[in-house]
Design a protein around this motif. Structure first.
Motif, mmCIF file in Angstrom:
data_model
loop_
_atom_site.group_PDB
_atom_site.id
_atom_site.type_symbol
_atom_site.label_atom_id
_atom_site.label_comp_id
_atom_site.label_asym_id
_atom_site.label_seq_id
_atom_site.Cartn_x
_atom_site.Cartn_y
_atom_site.Cartn_z
ATOM 1 N N ALA A 132 0.807 -1.225 0.000
ATOM 2 C CA ALA A 132 0.000 0.000 0.000
ATOM 3 C C ALA A 132 0.834 1.265 0.000
ATOM 4 C CB ALA A 132 -0.923 -0.012 1.209
ATOM 5 N N CYS A 133 1.818 1.359 0.900
ATOM 6 C CA CYS A 133 2.513 2.638 1.063
ATOM 7 C C CYS A 133 3.971 2.622 0.638
ATOM 8 C CB CYS A 133 2.415 3.112 2.508
ATOM 9 S SG CYS A 133 3.330 2.095 3.667
ATOM 10 N N GLY A 134 4.561 1.442 0.437
ATOM 11 C CA GLY A 134 5.939 1.373 -0.021
ATOM 12 C C GLY A 134 6.971 1.353 1.083
ATOM 13 N N SER A 135 6.563 1.342 2.348
ATOM 14 C CA SER A 135 7.523 1.258 3.448
ATOM 15 C C SER A 135 8.139 -0.132 3.470
ATOM 16 C CB SER A 135 6.837 1.521 4.785
ATOM 17 O OG SER A 135 6.409 2.843 4.857
ATOM 18 N N ARG A 136 9.345 -0.212 4.018
ATOM 19 C CA ARG A 136 10.052 -1.481 4.079
ATOM 20 C C ARG A 136 9.800 -2.167 5.422
ATOM 21 N NH1 ARG A 136 12.653 -2.117 -1.037
ATOM 22 N NH2 ARG A 136 13.722 -3.821 -0.012
ATOM 23 N N TYR A 137 9.792 -3.507 5.425
ATOM 24 C CA TYR A 137 9.659 -4.276 6.654
ATOM 25 C C TYR A 137 10.461 -5.561 6.511
ATOM 26 C CZ TYR A 137 6.080 -6.929 4.134
ATOM 27 O OH TYR A 137 5.411 -7.682 3.223
ATOM 28 N N CYS A 138 10.795 -6.175 7.664
ATOM 29 C CA CYS A 138 11.688 -7.337 7.634
ATOM 30 C C CYS A 138 10.996 -8.651 7.974
ATOM 31 C CB CYS A 138 12.857 -7.115 8.589
ATOM 32 S SG CYS A 138 12.373 -7.021 10.314
ATOM 33 N N SER A 139 9.856 -8.602 8.648
ATOM 34 C CA SER A 139 9.214 -9.850 9.066
ATOM 35 C C SER A 139 7.700 -9.646 9.143
ATOM 36 C CB SER A 139 9.747 -10.295 10.432
ATOM 37 O OG SER A 139 9.397 -9.344 11.407
ATOM 38 N N ILE A 140 6.989 -10.732 9.351
ATOM 39 C CA ILE A 140 5.531 -10.646 9.458
ATOM 40 C C ILE A 140 5.132 -9.866 10.710
ATOM 41 C CG2 ILE A 140 3.445 -12.018 9.803
ATOM 42 C CD1 ILE A 140 4.633 -14.118 7.992
ATOM 43 N N LYS A 141 5.903 -10.029 11.777
ATOM 44 C CA LYS A 141 5.616 -9.275 13.004
ATOM 45 C C LYS A 141 5.727 -7.769 12.756
ATOM 46 C CE LYS A 141 7.058 -8.991 17.822
ATOM 47 N NZ LYS A 141 8.017 -9.442 18.822
ATOM 48 N N CYS A 142 6.778 -7.358 12.050
ATOM 49 C CA CYS A 142 6.938 -5.938 11.735
ATOM 50 C C CYS A 142 5.866 -5.467 10.741
ATOM 51 C CB CYS A 142 8.336 -5.657 11.193
ATOM 52 S SG CYS A 142 9.611 -5.714 12.467
ATOM 53 N N ASN A 144 2.772 -6.582 10.611
ATOM 54 C CA ASN A 144 1.550 -6.391 11.399
ATOM 55 C C ASN A 144 1.613 -5.097 12.202
ATOM 56 O OD1 ASN A 144 0.505 -8.775 10.420
ATOM 57 N ND2 ASN A 144 1.246 -9.995 12.135
ATOM 58 N N THR A 145 2.761 -4.808 12.811
ATOM 59 C CA THR A 145 2.922 -3.552 13.552
ATOM 60 C C THR A 145 2.775 -2.368 12.615
ATOM 61 O OG1 THR A 145 4.424 -4.637 15.087
ATOM 62 C CG2 THR A 145 4.467 -2.235 15.025
ATOM 63 N N HIS A 146 3.385 -2.460 11.435
ATOM 64 C CA HIS A 146 3.295 -1.373 10.447
ATOM 65 C C HIS A 146 1.850 -1.146 10.023
ATOM 66 C CE1 HIS A 146 4.016 0.995 6.857
ATOM 67 N NE2 HIS A 146 3.362 0.090 6.163
ATOM 68 N N GLN A 147 1.129 -2.200 9.747
ATOM 69 C CA GLN A 147 -0.252 -2.048 9.286
ATOM 70 C C GLN A 147 -1.162 -1.530 10.391
ATOM 71 O OE1 GLN A 147 -1.130 -5.890 7.649
ATOM 72 N NE2 GLN A 147 -0.399 -5.305 5.611
ATOM 73 N N ASP A 148 -0.885 -1.893 11.634
ATOM 74 C CA ASP A 148 -1.720 -1.433 12.744
ATOM 75 C C ASP A 148 -1.459 0.027 13.093
ATOM 76 O OD1 ASP A 148 -2.843 -3.909 12.924
ATOM 77 O OD2 ASP A 148 -1.601 -4.569 14.613
ATOM 78 N N THR A 149 -0.217 0.482 12.969
ATOM 79 C CA THR A 149 0.113 1.796 13.515
ATOM 80 C C THR A 149 0.604 2.814 12.502
ATOM 81 O OG1 THR A 149 2.372 1.080 13.986
ATOM 82 C CG2 THR A 149 0.731 0.794 15.731
ATOM 83 N N ARG A 150 1.199 2.388 11.383
ATOM 84 C CA ARG A 150 1.881 3.345 10.525
ATOM 85 C C ARG A 150 1.338 3.446 9.113
ATOM 86 N NH1 ARG A 150 5.469 0.963 13.957
ATOM 87 N NH2 ARG A 150 7.014 2.294 14.947
ATOM 88 N N CYS A 151 0.853 2.373 8.553
ATOM 89 C CA CYS A 151 0.516 2.327 7.130
ATOM 90 C C CYS A 151 -0.595 3.312 6.777
ATOM 91 C CB CYS A 151 0.115 0.917 6.728
ATOM 92 S SG CYS A 151 -0.030 0.712 4.953
ATOM 93 N N LEU A 152 -0.293 4.207 5.893
ATOM 94 C CA LEU A 152 -1.241 5.213 5.366
ATOM 95 C C LEU A 152 -1.820 6.085 6.468
ATOM 96 C CD1 LEU A 152 -3.088 3.108 2.680
ATOM 97 C CD2 LEU A 152 -1.185 4.658 2.359
ATOM 98 N N LYS A 153 -1.049 6.348 7.529
ATOM 99 C CA LYS A 153 -1.540 7.224 8.588
ATOM 100 C C LYS A 153 -1.269 8.686 8.256
ATOM 101 C CE LYS A 153 -2.890 3.945 11.267
ATOM 102 N NZ LYS A 153 -4.250 3.544 11.250
ATOM 103 N N TRP A 154 -0.318 8.962 7.375
ATOM 104 C CA TRP A 154 -0.039 10.341 7.003
ATOM 105 C C TRP A 154 -1.083 10.800 5.990
ATOM 106 C CZ3 TRP A 154 3.376 12.515 9.983
ATOM 107 C CH2 TRP A 154 4.366 11.737 10.532
ATOM 108 N N THR A 155 -1.567 12.008 6.134
ATOM 109 C CA THR A 155 -2.558 12.517 5.199
ATOM 110 C C THR A 155 -1.843 13.181 4.032
ATOM 111 O OG1 THR A 155 -2.688 14.586 6.403
ATOM 112 C CG2 THR A 155 -4.283 12.869 6.963
ATOM 113 N N ALA A 156 -2.381 12.995 2.842
ATOM 114 C CA ALA A 156 -1.734 13.562 1.644
ATOM 115 C C ALA A 156 -2.205 14.962 1.380
ATOM 116 C CB ALA A 156 -2.032 12.702 0.436
#
Length: 156
Positions: A132-142, A144-156
């Protein structure tokens, strides 16, 4: 027999996928917001304590301790009182050495090695990219954390 489908597949279909231009614009806006937050001076730097506020060294009956020695100010007091913020330090450095290399004029050549991709959550090397947003992650745990807290949270 009912077909079972992955919850992750449904989740991916609901998420918005951004192109590279929108991703760059979001990152730029996020950095500008951080720079704007960091630029302000300390709002509590000029606060003065009220004389009516109770002191912790006073007893409950209001009498002060007469054995108290006169306090001397240490170097920490002056460091806090005459603290300089980042723009003032940059101006001073520019005034001291205007033609030499300083914070504003120093540059390094581009790296000869490829860019390292680090996880946006934990900082380890990240071989995967969020769809969705192009951020990098290293594992499934990261992820899940990214999707819960960071993914697409910035407004365009």
């Amino acid at each position: 027999m009912t077909s079972r489908e992955s919850g992750r597949i449904k989740d991916v279909q609901q998420r918005r996928v951004l192109d590279e231009a929108v991703r760059r614009r979001r990152v730029r806006k996020a950095l500008e917001a951080l720079e704007q937050d960091n630029f302000h001076d300390d709002p509590h730097a000029n606060l003065v304590m009220s004389k009516k506020a109770p002191r912790f060294d006073e007893s409950l009956d209001g009498s002060k301790n007469k054995d108290r020695k006169r306090r001397t100010r240490n170097s920490e007091h002056f460091k806090q009182r005459f603290r300089k913020n980042f723009p003032i330090l940059l101006e001073e450095e520019q005034a001291i050495c205007p033609e030499g290399p300083n914070y504003l004029t120093v540059q390094a050549p581009p790296s000869k090695r490829p860019e390292r991709h680090l996880c946006a959550v934990c900082g380890f090397l990240a071989p995967y990219t969020c769809i969705a947003c192009g951020s990098r992650y290293c594992s499934i745990k990261c992820l899940n954390t990214h999707q819960d807290t960071r993914c697409l949270k910035w407004t365009a």
